[in-house]
Design a protein around this motif. Sequence first.
Motif, PDB file in Angstrom:
ATOM      1  N   LYS A  20      15.825 -17.807 -25.947  1.00 35.23           N
ATOM      2  CA  LYS A  20      15.827 -17.952 -27.407  1.00 35.23           C
ATOM      3  C   LYS A  20      16.294 -16.701 -28.138  1.00 35.23           C
ATOM      4  CE  LYS A  20      14.090 -22.061 -27.210  1.00 35.23           C
ATOM      5  NZ  LYS A  20      15.069 -23.075 -27.008  1.00 35.23           N
ATOM      6  N   GLU A  57      18.491 -14.422 -32.853  1.00 33.57           N
ATOM      7  CA  GLU A  57      18.188 -15.757 -32.352  1.00 33.57           C
ATOM      8  C   GLU A  57      19.407 -16.327 -31.635  1.00 33.57           C
ATOM      9  OE1 GLU A  57      17.162 -20.140 -34.119  1.00 33.57           O
ATOM     10  OE2 GLU A  57      16.355 -18.382 -35.177  1.00 33.57           O
ATOM     11  N   ASN A  59      21.214 -19.733 -29.755  1.00 33.71           N
ATOM     12  CA  ASN A  59      21.234 -21.190 -29.757  1.00 33.71           C
ATOM     13  C   ASN A  59      22.017 -21.695 -28.556  1.00 33.71           C
ATOM     14  OD1 ASN A  59      19.962 -21.592 -32.433  1.00 33.71           O
ATOM     15  ND2 ASN A  59      21.770 -20.503 -33.136  1.00 33.71           N
ATOM     16  N   SER A  60      21.759 -22.925 -28.180  1.00 30.28           N
ATOM     17  CA  SER A  60      22.489 -23.527 -27.074  1.00 30.28           C
ATOM     18  C   SER A  60      23.986 -23.467 -27.365  1.00 30.28           C
ATOM     19  CB  SER A  60      22.045 -24.976 -26.887  1.00 30.28           C
ATOM     20  OG  SER A  60      22.676 -25.523 -25.755  1.00 30.28           O
TER      21      SER A  60
END
Length: 73
Positions: A20, A57, A59-60
């Motif tokens: 994450k 952060e 993200n996929s």
Amino acid sequence: MVTIEFLGPINKKPLTLDIKNLSELSMLLKDDQDMVKWLENCAVAVNDTMVSSKDVELNSGDKVSLLPPVCGG
């Protein structure tokens, strides 16, 4: 999943991880003795943009690049 690429002399195959943020990546890589020497000196890019915080952060589909210092002439 996040793709991790190791550039230059790190000479490691890319990884795909479910993480994450960069703090999680740092914790995972600290267990790899070959990576410990690089972690303190590498610059980091997320999706080809340099970052300086481990709180970024992820993200996929994101790509994290570890860029070791380079000498050249």
